[in-house]
Scaffold this motif. Structure first.
Motif, PDB file in Angstrom:
ATOM      1  N   UNK A   1       1.034  -1.208  -0.013  1.00 13.65           N
ATOM      2  CA  UNK A   1      -0.015  -0.124   0.077  1.00 13.65           C
ATOM      3  C   UNK A   1       0.929   1.073   0.057  1.00 13.65           C
ATOM      4  N   UNK A   2       1.946   1.397   0.901  1.00 12.95           N
ATOM      5  CA  UNK A   2       2.880   2.402   0.932  1.00 12.95           C
ATOM      6  C   UNK A   2       3.497   2.570  -0.689  1.00 12.95           C
ATOM      7  N   UNK A   3       3.758   1.545  -1.114  1.00 14.71           N
ATOM      8  CA  UNK A   3       4.480   1.671  -2.617  1.00 14.71           C
ATOM      9  C   UNK A   3       3.407   2.260  -3.665  1.00 14.71           C
ATOM     10  N   UNK A   4       2.214   1.767  -3.502  1.00 20.94           N
ATOM     11  CA  UNK A   4       1.065   2.315  -4.145  1.00 20.94           C
ATOM     12  C   UNK A   4       0.889   3.755  -4.249  1.00 20.94           C
ATOM     13  N   UNK A   5       1.043   4.307  -2.735  1.00 21.41           N
ATOM     14  CA  UNK A   5       0.794   5.706  -2.579  1.00 21.41           C
ATOM     15  C   UNK A   5       2.011   6.417  -3.178  1.00 21.41           C
TER      16      UNK A   5
ATOM     17  N   UNK B   1       3.700   5.626  -5.625  1.00 21.99           N
ATOM     18  CA  UNK B   1       3.486   5.850  -7.313  1.00 21.99           C
ATOM     19  C   UNK B   1       2.590   6.852  -7.466  1.00 21.99           C
ATOM     20  N   UNK B   2       1.522   6.991  -6.810  1.00 24.11           N
ATOM     21  CA  UNK B   2       0.435   7.985  -6.782  1.00 24.11           C
ATOM     22  C   UNK B   2       1.115   9.397  -6.772  1.00 24.11           C
ATOM     23  N   UNK B   3       1.900   9.606  -5.749  1.00 27.18           N
ATOM     24  CA  UNK B   3       2.743  10.937  -5.599  1.00 27.18           C
ATOM     25  C   UNK B   3       3.607  11.181  -6.355  1.00 27.18           C
ATOM     26  N   UNK B   4       4.315  10.100  -7.142  1.00 27.42           N
ATOM     27  CA  UNK B   4       5.488  10.391  -7.802  1.00 27.42           C
ATOM     28  C   UNK B   4       5.235  11.065  -9.323  1.00 27.42           C
ATOM     29  N   UNK B   5       3.659  10.911  -9.576  1.00 30.50           N
ATOM     30  CA  UNK B   5       3.786  11.580 -10.946  1.00 30.50           C
ATOM     31  C   UNK B   5       3.762  10.583 -12.368  1.00 30.50           C
TER      32      UNK B   5
ATOM     33  N   UNK C   1       3.678  -2.121 -12.212  1.00 30.94           N
ATOM     34  CA  UNK C   1       4.399  -1.553 -10.996  1.00 30.94           C
ATOM     35  C   UNK C   1       4.668  -2.204  -9.798  1.00 30.94           C
ATOM     36  N   UNK C   2       3.315  -3.075  -9.573  1.00 30.59           N
ATOM     37  CA  UNK C   2       3.358  -4.054  -8.500  1.00 30.59           C
ATOM     38  C   UNK C   2       2.774  -5.308  -8.791  1.00 30.59           C
ATOM     39  N   UNK C   3       3.368  -6.167  -8.373  1.00 32.27           N
ATOM     40  CA  UNK C   3       2.874  -7.788  -8.797  1.00 32.27           C
ATOM     41  C   UNK C   3       2.595  -8.458  -7.501  1.00 32.27           C
ATOM     42  N   UNK C   4       1.361  -8.591  -7.228  1.00 35.21           N
ATOM     43  CA  UNK C   4       1.136  -8.858  -5.580  1.00 35.21           C
ATOM     44  C   UNK C   4       0.465 -10.390  -5.660  1.00 35.21           C
ATOM     45  N   UNK C   5       0.918 -11.084  -4.809  1.00 35.21           N
ATOM     46  CA  UNK C   5       0.331 -12.699  -4.863  1.00 35.21           C
ATOM     47  C   UNK C   5      -1.003 -12.861  -4.307  1.00 35.21           C
ATOM     48  N   UNK C   6      -2.081 -13.093  -4.933  1.00 31.64           N
ATOM     49  CA  UNK C   6      -3.263 -13.284  -4.608  1.00 31.64           C
ATOM     50  C   UNK C   6      -3.760 -14.653  -4.847  1.00 31.64           C
ATOM     51  N   UNK C   7      -3.504 -15.463  -3.753  1.00 30.94           N
ATOM     52  CA  UNK C   7      -3.760 -17.034  -4.003  1.00 30.94           C
ATOM     53  C   UNK C   7      -2.788 -17.560  -2.988  1.00 30.94           C
ATOM     54  N   UNK C   8      -3.452 -18.582  -2.249  1.00 26.61           N
ATOM     55  CA  UNK C   8      -2.715 -19.223  -1.274  1.00 26.61           C
ATOM     56  C   UNK C   8      -1.775 -20.236  -2.099  1.00 26.61           C
ATOM     57  N   UNK C   9      -2.042 -20.702  -3.429  1.00 21.50           N
ATOM     58  CA  UNK C   9      -1.242 -21.432  -4.192  1.00 21.50           C
ATOM     59  C   UNK C   9       0.015 -20.796  -4.320  1.00 21.50           C
ATOM     60  N   UNK C  10       0.115 -19.559  -4.946  1.00 23.07           N
ATOM     61  CA  UNK C  10       1.273 -18.725  -5.369  1.00 23.07           C
ATOM     62  C   UNK C  10       2.165 -18.710  -3.758  1.00 23.07           C
ATOM     63  N   UNK C  11       1.665 -18.393  -2.809  1.00 27.41           N
ATOM     64  CA  UNK C  11       2.413 -18.484  -1.750  1.00 27.41           C
ATOM     65  C   UNK C  11       3.135 -19.774  -1.317  1.00 27.41           C
ATOM     66  N   UNK C  12       2.384 -20.905  -1.415  1.00 27.00           N
ATOM     67  CA  UNK C  12       3.133 -22.130  -1.367  1.00 27.00           C
ATOM     68  C   UNK C  12       3.792 -22.466  -2.372  1.00 27.00           C
TER      69      UNK C  12
END
Length: 236
Positions: free
Chosen positions: A14-18, A20-24, A54-65
């Motif tokens: 979330x911090x990185x997303x913010x 990016x929004x502030x960076x232009x 810009x961000x690739x986030x793991x949505x899925x327990x299978x990715x974590x495993x």
């Protein structure tokens, strides 16, 4: 398996997303689950789109495993809808705006109404449904709104392709592809109970509710078999 994930906690993401929004700068967020990773395995163009995010986030327990099995552990599962909720709370504190795009007619508007009640300081800059033949009016509406964040909820991989293809045309700072999140925000679809969320079993809950998803779910065991096979062969 060719997809590069960011090893971040929820708050870091979330911090990185913010930032990016502030960076232009312009960027988009993707939240691949095992099904999308499996598609990327054979679809080079989709893989390039996902890896260019810009961000690739793991949505899925299978990715974590899978990451753990391959010896490249990730910090935690970051479900797209949870990411959006935490991001909305941060944005509300500084009066940032979001444009909601996707789902059936009326869903984005209801989602906006409910989000506005939940986060009174979050500006709902505009809404558009996901049923269209021409991108031009959608892009014009989004650009006129000048939102800080654009939620693109067209389902995967359509939403990822749409974000990549229109990144340069859009006057938004950050986009996030979040599948069926608008249906949940609008109250049209109920999210899995907390028990299923806590143990990474939302996929099982959806399968119970919608047995026809079995055709899509077959990719899960294929994904894990491929991960284990790569581990056995010593490939990371």
């Amino acid at each position: 398996m060719g997809v590069k994930f960011d090893a971040l906690t929820m708050q870091q993401a979330v911090s990185q997303a913010c930032e990016i929004m502030d960076s232009g700068e312009k960027a988009y967020v993707v939240t691949p689950n095992p099904e999308i990773v499996w598609l990327c395995r054979k679809d080079e163009s989709l893989r390039e789109i996902v890896n260019a995010a810009g961000l690739v986030l793991p949505d899925g327990i299978g990715v974590i495993l899978g990451a753990s099995v391959l010896g490249t552990p990730l910090c935690e599962r970051i479900a797209g809808i949870d990411f959006a909720e935490v991001l909305f709370a941060e944005m509300a504190m500084v009066g940032k705006s979001v444009y909601l795009f996707g789902a059936k007619p009326g869903i984005a508007e209801e989602a906006g109404r409910r989000l506005g009640e939940k986060y009174p300081s979050l500006i709902i800059a505009g809404t558009s449904d996901g049923y269209f033949d021409d991108d031009t009016p959608i892009i014009e509406s989004i650009n006129a709104a000048k939102a800080d964040l654009l939620l693109v909820c067209l389902g995967s991989p359509r939403q990822e392709r749409w974000m990549a293809e229109n990144l340069d045309k859009l006057d938004v700072k950050l986009m996030a592809g979040l599948g069926g999140s608008l249906d949940v925000f609008a109250g049209a679809v109920k999210r899995a109970p907390v028990f299923f969320q806590r143990f990474g079993l939302e996929w099982l809950y959806r399968l119970i509710k919608q047995p026809r998803r079995i055709v899509r779910m077959i990719k899960l065991p294929l994904f894990m078999f491929c991960v284990i096979w790569r581990r056995v062969r010593g490939k990371r």
